[in-house]
Design an enzyme around this catalytic site. Sequence first.
Site, PDB file in Angstrom:
ATOM      1  N   LYS A  67      21.556   8.940   5.003  1.00 49.07           N
ATOM      2  CA  LYS A  67      22.537   9.995   5.204  1.00 49.07           C
ATOM      3  C   LYS A  67      23.820   9.612   4.477  1.00 49.07           C
ATOM      4  O   LYS A  67      24.238   8.443   4.491  1.00 49.07           O
ATOM      5  CB  LYS A  67      22.787  10.170   6.702  1.00 49.07           C
ATOM      6  CG  LYS A  67      23.704  11.327   7.085  1.00 49.07           C
ATOM      7  CD  LYS A  67      23.786  11.410   8.612  1.00 49.07           C
ATOM      8  CE  LYS A  67      24.695  12.534   9.075  1.00 49.07           C
ATOM      9  NZ  LYS A  67      24.740  12.612  10.567  1.00 49.07           N
ATOM     10  N   SER A 117      23.868  16.937  12.572  1.00 49.39           N
ATOM     11  CA  SER A 117      24.433  16.862  11.231  1.00 49.39           C
ATOM     12  C   SER A 117      23.559  16.102  10.230  1.00 49.39           C
ATOM     13  O   SER A 117      23.836  16.125   9.018  1.00 49.39           O
ATOM     14  CB  SER A 117      25.807  16.192  11.280  1.00 49.39           C
ATOM     15  OG  SER A 117      25.712  14.849  11.718  1.00 49.39           O
ATOM     16  N   SER A 125      22.889  14.856  16.583  1.00 51.44           N
ATOM     17  CA  SER A 125      22.793  14.920  15.123  1.00 51.44           C
ATOM     18  C   SER A 125      21.579  14.219  14.541  1.00 51.44           C
ATOM     19  O   SER A 125      21.316  14.343  13.346  1.00 51.44           O
ATOM     20  CB  SER A 125      24.065  14.358  14.492  1.00 51.44           C
ATOM     21  OG  SER A 125      25.133  15.251  14.664  1.00 51.44           O
TER      22      SER A 125
END
Length: 514
Positions: free
Chosen positions: A106, A186, A210
């Site tokens: 990420k 997210s 997330s």
Amino acid sequence: MRLLRLVSLSLVLAVGVAVPAPAAATPGLDLDRSTIPQLQRLMDRGELSSIGLTGRYLGRIATVDRKVRAVLAVDPTAIAQAAASDLRRRTGHARGPLEGIPVLLKDNVDTRGLDTTAGSRALRGKPPAADATLVRKLRAAGAVILGKANLSEWANYRSTKSTSGWSGVGGQTHNPHVLDRNPCGSSSGSGAAVAASLAQVAIGTETDGSIVCPAGANGVVGAKPSLGLVSRTGVVPISAEQDTAGPMARNVVDAAITLSALQGRDPADPPTADYPADQPTDYARELRPDALESARIGLWRQSGVNADVDRVVEEAAGVLRSRGAEVIDVELPYQDQIGAAEGAALLSEFTRDLPAYLRTRPGVPQSIAELVEFNRRDPVELSKFGQELFEQALTAPGTDDPGYREQRRTATALARDSIDETLAAHDLDAIVSPTNSPAWKTAYGEGDAFELGSSTPAAVAGYPNVSVPAGYAGALPIGVSLFAGRWADADVLSLAAAFENAAPVRRAPRYLPG
């Protein structure tokens, strides 16, 4: 961004390493279904190389990801990393359980030589000087760092009306099952990339939902570990009281292997000193096929919100019972009080933790106020939604404020009580609840059309939570989450693996237009 990705891929393929026949030629290899143990056996026997495996994933990024937009950029050293891994294996110097396995990160995880932007154009062009601690651990386990995944900008902590999966750097990530649907966030790119077989595993981060929400929405496994099990040093923060990082994969065993590599104490991150000395170090070894036999599972249905979710939860309960578990309906107390205290506490923690991180990144804005001004001037950043949370942070009370301290005490204590009291009252091994409702259509202006989730109790408590695919609403995946007390990561993963084995419902995405 598309140009950057293609240029990066060209660089990878031009490093001067002879790339062997593609992994597709390996008999019986199906990237969508292959597990890390299966890949390791193939590489140990010389039937597959890390170069071939990495090249296969890079090829999918260059083609399949045109539809999904999950990957921001590939690492131009990926093939060279794979070649070094193959050499280590041939010479008997394999590093660990992830030797030669391609991993996406990420893009809020510091990675040397690569931009780490948290999706914000304000952080472009000034790569961090060093890897995050968790990246060093991945490399030490032999992983090939494949590249960076898109995310909901600033981990979905910029606007009260943000759209998950959108960032100023990467644009909009799509759900690979139905492309006009949202991937949740997210860790949007991490979940979508794993679902689309753009990497073997990906790293996500979670403050509240997330990891598990994009896992559920994209039909993959997401493991949110106990707070303190994985270092946060070098990860763009929201809150040191809730942030953690964890693996996302197409199966539980890969998540367990990756979590084993990520775990470790870090003097720069004090909560990592708290996990017990007898905490398992090999979570894959702890997976038991009979884990559900005689287990007592609390079922937090949250029924009446979505009929498809209700159906999938009832089917999941039947699977649990079929494998010998006793399923007891429960309700978790204090949820409204937890939510109210959490929101206020996070805002104060953000004002403390993000500027501290920015100070480690010379050449980028050094305060939230500077970020607010950057966004106001930038032609892209505020084109889809605003920055209300950033603006609220400018006047939020500090973490020395008595009101803040009471909000954090309330949120954490009640979240732990909601789980601990429920486990104790019914003598439970874990609690199961729906991870997500079917993915909503991506739109801008009013934010995500979020219906339900179950992430908050474990997220605020700092307890482990694993989402595993459980069923579908048409083409859209629905997951269930399993969570329990702090440091119960091995038990929760084992229960999740047993459920996955009993109900292997996950299927490859079809990239439907909507």
